[in-house]
Design a protein around this motif. Structure first.
Motif, PDB file in Angstrom:
ATOM      1  N   LEU A  14       0.946  -1.333   0.168  1.00 48.73           N
ATOM      2  CA  LEU A  14      -0.061  -0.038   0.112  1.00 48.73           C
ATOM      3  C   LEU A  14       0.906   1.346   0.023  1.00 48.73           C
ATOM      4  CD1 LEU A  14      -2.898  -1.089   2.327  1.00 48.73           C
ATOM      5  CD2 LEU A  14      -3.010  -0.897  -0.228  1.00 48.73           C
ATOM      6  N   ALA A  71       1.803   1.993  -3.554  1.00 51.11           N
ATOM      7  CA  ALA A  71       0.804   2.419  -4.236  1.00 51.11           C
ATOM      8  C   ALA A  71       0.674   3.863  -3.822  1.00 51.11           C
ATOM      9  CB  ALA A  71      -0.557   1.614  -4.004  1.00 51.11           C
ATOM     10  N   ASP A 114      -1.845   1.317 -12.470  1.00 50.42           N
ATOM     11  CA  ASP A 114      -2.406   0.210 -11.837  1.00 50.42           C
ATOM     12  C   ASP A 114      -3.750   0.430 -11.564  1.00 50.42           C
ATOM     13  OD1 ASP A 114      -1.947   1.889  -9.831  1.00 50.42           O
ATOM     14  OD2 ASP A 114      -0.544   0.810  -8.816  1.00 50.42           O
ATOM     15  N   SER A 140      -4.443   2.627  -8.816  1.00 51.37           N
ATOM     16  CA  SER A 140      -4.419   3.771  -7.651  1.00 51.37           C
ATOM     17  C   SER A 140      -4.786   5.169  -8.180  1.00 51.37           C
ATOM     18  CB  SER A 140      -3.202   3.187  -7.002  1.00 51.37           C
ATOM     19  OG  SER A 140      -2.095   3.579  -7.952  1.00 51.37           O
ATOM     20  N   LYS A 141      -5.105   5.688  -7.189  1.00 49.86           N
ATOM     21  CA  LYS A 141      -5.340   7.415  -7.493  1.00 49.86           C
ATOM     22  C   LYS A 141      -5.366   8.276  -6.220  1.00 49.86           C
ATOM     23  CE  LYS A 141     -10.533   6.892  -7.460  1.00 49.86           C
ATOM     24  NZ  LYS A 141     -11.713   7.135  -8.104  1.00 49.86           N
ATOM     25  N   TRP A 142      -5.235   9.330  -6.684  1.00 52.07           N
ATOM     26  CA  TRP A 142      -5.312  10.234  -5.350  1.00 52.07           C
ATOM     27  C   TRP A 142      -6.263  11.294  -6.160  1.00 52.07           C
ATOM     28  CZ3 TRP A 142      -4.853  15.753  -4.875  1.00 52.07           C
ATOM     29  CH2 TRP A 142      -4.638  16.023  -3.511  1.00 52.07           C
ATOM     30  N   THR A 190      -6.060   9.312  -1.009  1.00 42.22           N
ATOM     31  CA  THR A 190      -5.436   8.399  -1.936  1.00 42.22           C
ATOM     32  C   THR A 190      -6.182   7.095  -1.707  1.00 42.22           C
ATOM     33  OG1 THR A 190      -3.274   9.358  -1.218  1.00 42.22           O
ATOM     34  CG2 THR A 190      -3.129   6.953  -1.831  1.00 42.22           C
ATOM     35  N   ASP A 199      -6.536   2.700  -3.331  1.00 40.11           N
ATOM     36  CA  ASP A 199      -5.492   1.708  -3.960  1.00 40.11           C
ATOM     37  C   ASP A 199      -6.380   1.350  -5.289  1.00 40.11           C
ATOM     38  OD1 ASP A 199      -7.703  -0.037  -3.094  1.00 40.11           O
ATOM     39  OD2 ASP A 199      -6.583  -1.185  -1.736  1.00 40.11           O
ATOM     40  N   SER A 200      -5.770   0.441  -5.885  1.00 38.27           N
ATOM     41  CA  SER A 200      -6.125  -0.245  -7.228  1.00 38.27           C
ATOM     42  C   SER A 200      -7.603  -0.592  -7.318  1.00 38.27           C
ATOM     43  CB  SER A 200      -5.365  -1.051  -7.999  1.00 38.27           C
ATOM     44  OG  SER A 200      -5.017  -2.048  -7.263  1.00 38.27           O
ATOM     45  N   ILE A 218      -6.964   4.763   1.269  1.00 39.14           N
ATOM     46  CA  ILE A 218      -5.395   4.448   1.964  1.00 39.14           C
ATOM     47  C   ILE A 218      -5.371   5.355   3.029  1.00 39.14           C
ATOM     48  CG2 ILE A 218      -3.103   3.874   1.822  1.00 39.14           C
ATOM     49  CD1 ILE A 218      -3.521   3.115  -1.033  1.00 39.14           C
TER      50      ILE A 218
END
Length: 157
Positions: A10, A13, A113, A115-117, A132, A134-135, A140
């Motif tokens: 994590l 990521a 992948d 994952s994003k912010w 944030t 995860d995918s 997170i």
């Protein structure tokens, strides 16, 4: 041991979506400024344009660079400015607001992948409330960023 590995993954990521990616420059030519207002499709310096010109300046449209990166949205002359989507050749994508060729305002950076912010940006850095993910879309961390750094963390469960 599984928890340690999961926390490490994590953490990776989170670092994937904190990298700073530059945006390609928008080429121009004196002939562009002489064209009448309207929509144009053309190729210049290896860049493909499908854009609206107004008073000799790019206003909005779609641009694809020779490296496979692309942009669709508002423009202000040779700047990404307003609302749009920039996709890098590696598949990462930014959807949101731009100001003078930088992320500025609300926006989401999605890594290849998944994952994003998502949150507020200022001068191309995370700045304000954001989260944030995860995918898989699981939050997170959430909190307040200043200058790209998390300074106040909120609980995410």
């Amino acid at each position: 041991m599984r928890k340690i590995i999961l926390v490490f993954i994590l953490g990776l990521a989170g670092s994937v979506i904190t990298f700073s990616q530059d945006f390609n420059a928008i080429p121009t030519d004196k002939q562009i400024s002489e064209l009448p207002d309207g929509w144009y499709k053309f190729k210049m310096q290896g860049v493909v344009f499908d854009v609206e010109l107004k008073q000799g300046k790019y206003k909005k449209g779609n641009i694809t660079w020779f490296d496979g990166s692309s942009y669709s949205g508002d423009l202000n002359g040779t700047y990404l400015s307003g609302r749009g989507t920039y996709t890098w050749s590696n598949g990462s994508q930014y959807l949101g607001n731009f100001k003078r060729h930088q992320r500025h305002g609300r926006g989401t950076l999605v890594a290849k992948d998944g994952s994003k912010w998502s949150g507020k940006w200022k001068n191309n850095q995370k700045n304000g409330k954001g989260t944030t993910f995860d995918s898989y879309g699981v939050a997170i961390n959430s909190g307040v960023w200043v200058g790209g750094e998390l300074i106040e963390k909120n609980n995410t469960k």
